[in-house]
Scaffold this motif. Structure first.
Motif, mmCIF file in Angstrom:
data_model
loop_
_atom_site.group_PDB
_atom_site.id
_atom_site.type_symbol
_atom_site.label_atom_id
_atom_site.label_comp_id
_atom_site.label_asym_id
_atom_site.label_seq_id
_atom_site.Cartn_x
_atom_site.Cartn_y
_atom_site.Cartn_z
ATOM 1 N N TYR A 1 2.201 -1.770 7.122
ATOM 2 C CA TYR A 1 3.607 -1.516 7.398
ATOM 3 C C TYR A 1 4.416 -1.465 6.106
ATOM 4 N N ILE A 2 4.179 -2.416 5.216
ATOM 5 C CA ILE A 2 4.902 -2.462 3.940
ATOM 6 C C ILE A 2 4.570 -1.236 3.097
ATOM 7 N N GLU B 1 7.671 5.816 2.670
ATOM 8 C CA GLU B 1 8.817 6.464 3.323
ATOM 9 C C GLU B 1 10.024 6.489 2.390
ATOM 10 N N GLU C 1 3.570 1.717 4.158
ATOM 11 C CA GLU C 1 4.179 2.880 4.785
ATOM 12 C C GLU C 1 5.689 2.902 4.565
ATOM 13 N N SER C 2 6.305 1.740 4.566
ATOM 14 C CA SER C 2 7.744 1.666 4.317
ATOM 15 C C SER C 2 8.079 2.108 2.903
#
Length: 62
Positions: free
Chosen positions: A4-5, A11, A7-8
């Protein structure tokens, strides 16, 4: 969580664009004006309720 980190961060690097300096300044002014208006509205409502409570207790104690 690590995925998640990652991918963040990806992004933020690839898909997020910051507004120009002029646009940021205009938005800051808009936020400041609405913040002041909201603060004044809150102060006004607080003042009215304070007066109403004072009147109520003065009548109650009488």
């Amino acid at each position: 969580m690590i995925t998640y980190i990652k991918e963040s961060i990806d992004e933020l690097k690839n898909n997020v664009t910051l507004p120009s300096r002029a646009e940021s300044s205009n938005l800051m002014v808009i936020v400041a004006v609405f913040s002041i208006l909201f603060a004044l509205a809150t102060w006004g409502v607080d003042s009215v309720f304070s007066e109403l409570i004072t009147i109520y207790f003065n009548l109650l104690i009488g």
